[in-house]
Design a protein around this motif. Structure first.
Motif, PDB file in Angstrom:
ATOM      1  N   MET A   1       0.794  -0.915   0.084  1.00  0.00           N
ATOM      2  CA  MET A   1      -0.088  -0.024   0.212  1.00  0.00           C
ATOM      3  C   MET A   1       1.143   1.408  -0.078  1.00  0.00           C
ATOM      4  SD  MET A   1      -2.793   1.229   2.745  1.00  0.00           S
ATOM      5  CE  MET A   1      -3.618  -0.278   2.397  1.00  0.00           C
ATOM      6  N   ALA A   2       0.121   2.318  -0.947  1.00  0.00           N
ATOM      7  CA  ALA A   2       1.298   2.934  -1.175  1.00  0.00           C
ATOM      8  C   ALA A   2       1.081   4.277   0.419  1.00  0.00           C
ATOM      9  CB  ALA A   2       0.494   3.877  -2.198  1.00  0.00           C
ATOM     10  N   ASP A   3       2.092   4.895   1.199  1.00  0.00           N
ATOM     11  CA  ASP A   3       2.301   5.944   1.748  1.00  0.00           C
ATOM     12  C   ASP A   3       1.274   7.297   1.306  1.00  0.00           C
ATOM     13  OD1 ASP A   3       3.550   4.041   3.336  1.00  0.00           O
ATOM     14  OD2 ASP A   3       5.743   5.504   2.600  1.00  0.00           O
ATOM     15  N   SER A   4       0.009   7.530   2.597  1.00  0.00           N
ATOM     16  CA  SER A   4      -0.348   8.507   2.648  1.00  0.00           C
ATOM     17  C   SER A   4      -0.309   9.939   3.778  1.00  0.00           C
ATOM     18  CB  SER A   4      -1.532   8.061   2.595  1.00  0.00           C
ATOM     19  OG  SER A   4      -2.714   9.525   2.003  1.00  0.00           O
ATOM     20  N   THR A   5      -0.560  10.926   3.401  1.00  0.00           N
ATOM     21  CA  THR A   5      -0.819  12.108   4.505  1.00  0.00           C
ATOM     22  C   THR A   5      -1.911  12.882   4.096  1.00  0.00           C
ATOM     23  OG1 THR A   5       2.489  12.197   4.129  1.00  0.00           O
ATOM     24  CG2 THR A   5       0.861  14.622   5.442  1.00  0.00           C
ATOM     25  N   LEU A   6      -2.163  12.714   5.578  1.00  0.00           N
ATOM     26  CA  LEU A   6      -3.693  13.789   5.363  1.00  0.00           C
ATOM     27  C   LEU A   6      -3.091  14.769   6.062  1.00  0.00           C
ATOM     28  CD1 LEU A   6      -6.742  13.940   4.644  1.00  0.00           C
ATOM     29  CD2 LEU A   6      -7.029  12.486   6.642  1.00  0.00           C
ATOM     30  N   LEU A   7      -3.476  15.936   5.518  1.00  0.00           N
ATOM     31  CA  LEU A   7      -3.668  17.096   6.632  1.00  0.00           C
ATOM     32  C   LEU A   7      -5.773  17.865   6.604  1.00  0.00           C
ATOM     33  CD1 LEU A   7      -0.141  18.713   5.265  1.00  0.00           C
ATOM     34  CD2 LEU A   7      -0.768  17.690   7.654  1.00  0.00           C
ATOM     35  N   SER A   8      -5.638  18.390   7.594  1.00  0.00           N
ATOM     36  CA  SER A   8      -7.495  18.861   7.321  1.00  0.00           C
ATOM     37  C   SER A   8      -7.316  19.584   8.944  1.00  0.00           C
ATOM     38  CB  SER A   8      -8.269  17.566   7.890  1.00  0.00           C
ATOM     39  OG  SER A   8      -9.395  18.202   8.511  1.00  0.00           O
ATOM     40  N   THR A   9      -7.369  20.808   7.620  1.00  0.00           N
ATOM     41  CA  THR A   9      -8.410  22.153   9.083  1.00  0.00           C
ATOM     42  C   THR A   9      -9.211  21.536  10.443  1.00  0.00           C
ATOM     43  OG1 THR A   9      -9.675  22.905   8.027  1.00  0.00           O
ATOM     44  CG2 THR A   9      -7.632  23.585   7.705  1.00  0.00           C
ATOM     45  N   ASP A  10     -10.067  20.607  10.217  1.00  0.00           N
ATOM     46  CA  ASP A  10     -10.743  19.784  10.836  1.00  0.00           C
ATOM     47  C   ASP A  10     -10.566  19.952  12.784  1.00  0.00           C
ATOM     48  OD1 ASP A  10     -12.576  19.791   8.256  1.00  0.00           O
ATOM     49  OD2 ASP A  10     -12.741  17.822   8.085  1.00  0.00           O
ATOM     50  N   VAL A  11      -9.382  19.397  12.594  1.00  0.00           N
ATOM     51  CA  VAL A  11      -8.881  19.127  13.280  1.00  0.00           C
ATOM     52  C   VAL A  11      -8.325  20.327  14.113  1.00  0.00           C
ATOM     53  CG1 VAL A  11      -8.247  17.401  13.449  1.00  0.00           C
ATOM     54  CG2 VAL A  11      -6.249  18.617  12.415  1.00  0.00           C
ATOM     55  N   VAL A  12      -8.215  22.202  13.529  1.00  0.00           N
ATOM     56  CA  VAL A  12      -7.768  23.032  13.940  1.00  0.00           C
ATOM     57  C   VAL A  12      -8.901  23.900  14.831  1.00  0.00           C
ATOM     58  CG1 VAL A  12      -6.560  25.472  13.456  1.00  0.00           C
ATOM     59  CG2 VAL A  12      -5.930  22.524  12.452  1.00  0.00           C
ATOM     60  N   ALA A  13      -8.755  24.655  15.352  1.00  0.00           N
ATOM     61  CA  ALA A  13      -9.432  25.632  16.138  1.00  0.00           C
ATOM     62  C   ALA A  13      -9.666  26.684  14.682  1.00  0.00           C
ATOM     63  CB  ALA A  13      -8.932  26.843  17.746  1.00  0.00           C
ATOM     64  N   PRO A  14     -11.143  27.311  14.998  1.00  0.00           N
ATOM     65  CA  PRO A  14     -11.151  27.714  13.549  1.00  0.00           C
ATOM     66  C   PRO A  14     -10.081  29.311  13.474  1.00  0.00           C
ATOM     67  CG  PRO A  14     -13.401  27.653  14.677  1.00  0.00           C
ATOM     68  CD  PRO A  14     -12.837  26.786  15.106  1.00  0.00           C
ATOM     69  N   ARG A  15      -9.679  29.966  15.042  1.00  0.00           N
ATOM     70  CA  ARG A  15      -9.214  31.085  14.393  1.00  0.00           C
ATOM     71  C   ARG A  15      -7.729  31.131  14.518  1.00  0.00           C
ATOM     72  NH1 ARG A  15      -9.477  29.433  19.780  1.00  0.00           N
ATOM     73  NH2 ARG A  15      -7.613  30.108  21.128  1.00  0.00           N
ATOM     74  N   ASP A  16      -7.289  29.689  14.085  1.00  0.00           N
ATOM     75  CA  ASP A  16      -5.721  28.568  14.044  1.00  0.00           C
ATOM     76  C   ASP A  16      -6.091  28.621  12.104  1.00  0.00           C
ATOM     77  OD1 ASP A  16      -4.969  30.401  16.302  1.00  0.00           O
ATOM     78  OD2 ASP A  16      -5.648  27.648  17.399  1.00  0.00           O
ATOM     79  N   ARG A  17      -7.208  28.004  11.563  1.00  0.00           N
ATOM     80  CA  ARG A  17      -7.218  27.979  10.337  1.00  0.00           C
ATOM     81  C   ARG A  17      -5.839  28.640   9.239  1.00  0.00           C
ATOM     82  NH1 ARG A  17     -13.201  24.388  10.503  1.00  0.00           N
ATOM     83  NH2 ARG A  17     -12.572  23.939  12.303  1.00  0.00           N
ATOM     84  N   ALA A  18      -6.557  29.026   9.166  1.00  0.00           N
ATOM     85  CA  ALA A  18      -5.973  30.174   7.985  1.00  0.00           C
ATOM     86  C   ALA A  18      -4.649  30.329   7.871  1.00  0.00           C
ATOM     87  CB  ALA A  18      -7.076  31.675   8.208  1.00  0.00           C
ATOM     88  N   PRO A  19      -3.663  30.343   9.302  1.00  0.00           N
ATOM     89  CA  PRO A  19      -2.507  30.498   9.574  1.00  0.00           C
ATOM     90  C   PRO A  19      -1.500  28.847  10.161  1.00  0.00           C
ATOM     91  CG  PRO A  19      -3.452  31.037  11.629  1.00  0.00           C
ATOM     92  CD  PRO A  19      -4.399  31.101  10.932  1.00  0.00           C
ATOM     93  N   GLN A  20      -2.450  28.409  10.236  1.00  0.00           N
ATOM     94  CA  GLN A  20      -2.017  26.597   9.778  1.00  0.00           C
ATOM     95  C   GLN A  20      -1.896  26.359   8.738  1.00  0.00           C
ATOM     96  OE1 GLN A  20      -1.034  24.374  13.125  1.00  0.00           O
ATOM     97  NE2 GLN A  20      -0.581  23.448  10.916  1.00  0.00           N
TER      98      GLN A  20
END
Length: 313
Positions: A1-20
């Motif tokens: 199975m190929a390696d996969s990386t997932l990044l999601s703003t769902d786990v980030v507080a709304p105020r921090d989503r844009a800079p993250q």
């Protein structure tokens, strides 16, 4: 199975989503500046997998823009040819004085070793494919004139598009050896697509050449309030009909293209804060808007805010 990386703003507080998000985009794609059209709310998701040395990323996000400056291009560790292929929304790529817009059923290619700008003016679901440039350069492929071009609507570039999409979707079910083979196939198909594009001299490429001349003239004369379709036709010694035909299928008229570039320039100037910030009216006039009221109206239509609200953040 190929390696996969997932990044999601769902786990980030709304105020921090844009800079993250900005940090993730810069790190994942090797150095990029990004902005969110002044929006205060944002959500985005990126999932990346490898097919050998080819990187395939699905990016779902609210509207945003990215910019790679010349200094960023010089400091990048790995040279890639990069492809954006939308499933949803659109992407407009500017590089080397050219501009190409892709929607579902097409892709645009650009070079990470040079500066570029990409506008995603609506919510998007993109497949982004990064192909090492060295592997294609070894095949004596010339890149001059084929960057920031739209492909994928027919021929071998259509086969390449379907292969890139199918590869991304099936990578979780592939062994590392199969994934590497799929990456090599993608590289071969991209090479054949660019080879075909660079070798064609058809009505399509002639129209693209005229479109390049139109864009170049607009960019050089953007500050001139007299810039218009008629003025461009006179400068390029062609008819209005030829100009309109050259822009056919771009999703916007020449007048809309001029207005969009002017608004983008005003947005950049309005983002320059501090005691030496120029008055809003001066900025608008300097970029060819002759009527401040008209400027305020089209600016609000474009950004959802008045110029003063946008500057105030």
């Amino acid at each position: 199975m190929a390696d996969s990386t997932l990044l999601s703003t769902d786990v980030v507080a709304p105020r921090d989503r844009a800079p993250q998000w900005r940090e993730w985009v810069s790190k994942h794609f090797g150095g990029l500046q990004s902005d969110l059209y002044g929006d205060s709310e944002f959500d985005g998701h990126m999932q990346a997998s490898h097919a050998g040395d080819v990187i395939l990323t699905r990016l779902e996000a609210n509207r945003h823009r990215v910019l790679r400056t010349p200094s960023m291009a010089r400091t990048s560790e790995t040279a890639y040819l990069k492809i954006v292929a939308p499933w949803q929304g659109s992407a407009t790529v500017q590089q080397q004085g050219r501009e190409a817009c892709a929607r579902d059923g097409a892709w645009v290619i650009y070079d990470t070793t040079g500066s570029y700008e990409i506008a995603n003016p609506e919510r998007v679901d993109h497949l982004i494919v990064m192909v090492p440039k060295d592997g294609l350069a070894e095949r004596n492929l010339r890149f001059d004139g084929v960057m920031a071009r739209r492909l994928g609507t027919s021929g071998i570039s259509r086969v390449a598009l379907e292969t890139m999409r199918n590869t991304y979707q099936e990578l979780p079910n592939m062994s590392p050896a199969a994934a590497q083979g799929a990456g090599e196939l993608i590289k071969q198909l991209v090479h054949l697509s660019l080879q075909e594009l660079s070798g064609l001299e058809t009505a399509v490429t002639q129209r693209e050449a005229l479109r390049d001349r139109i864009r170049s003239h607009v960019q050089k004369n953007l500050r001139d309030p007299a810039l218009s379709v008629d003025a461009i036709a006179r400068a390029l010694n062609c008819s209005r009909r030829h100009l309109y035909n050259a822009f056919g299928g771009e999703g916007e008229s020449i007048a809309a293209y001029i207005q969009r570039l002017r608004l983008q320039a005003c947005i950049r100037d309005l983002q320059q804060a501090g005691p030496h910030a120029r008055p809003i009216t001066d900025i608008a006039l300097s970029w060819g808007f002759g009527n401040p009221s008209h400027f305020s109206r089209v600016f609000r239509d474009h950004t959802g805010k008045s110029p003063s609200e946008f500057r105030g953040g």
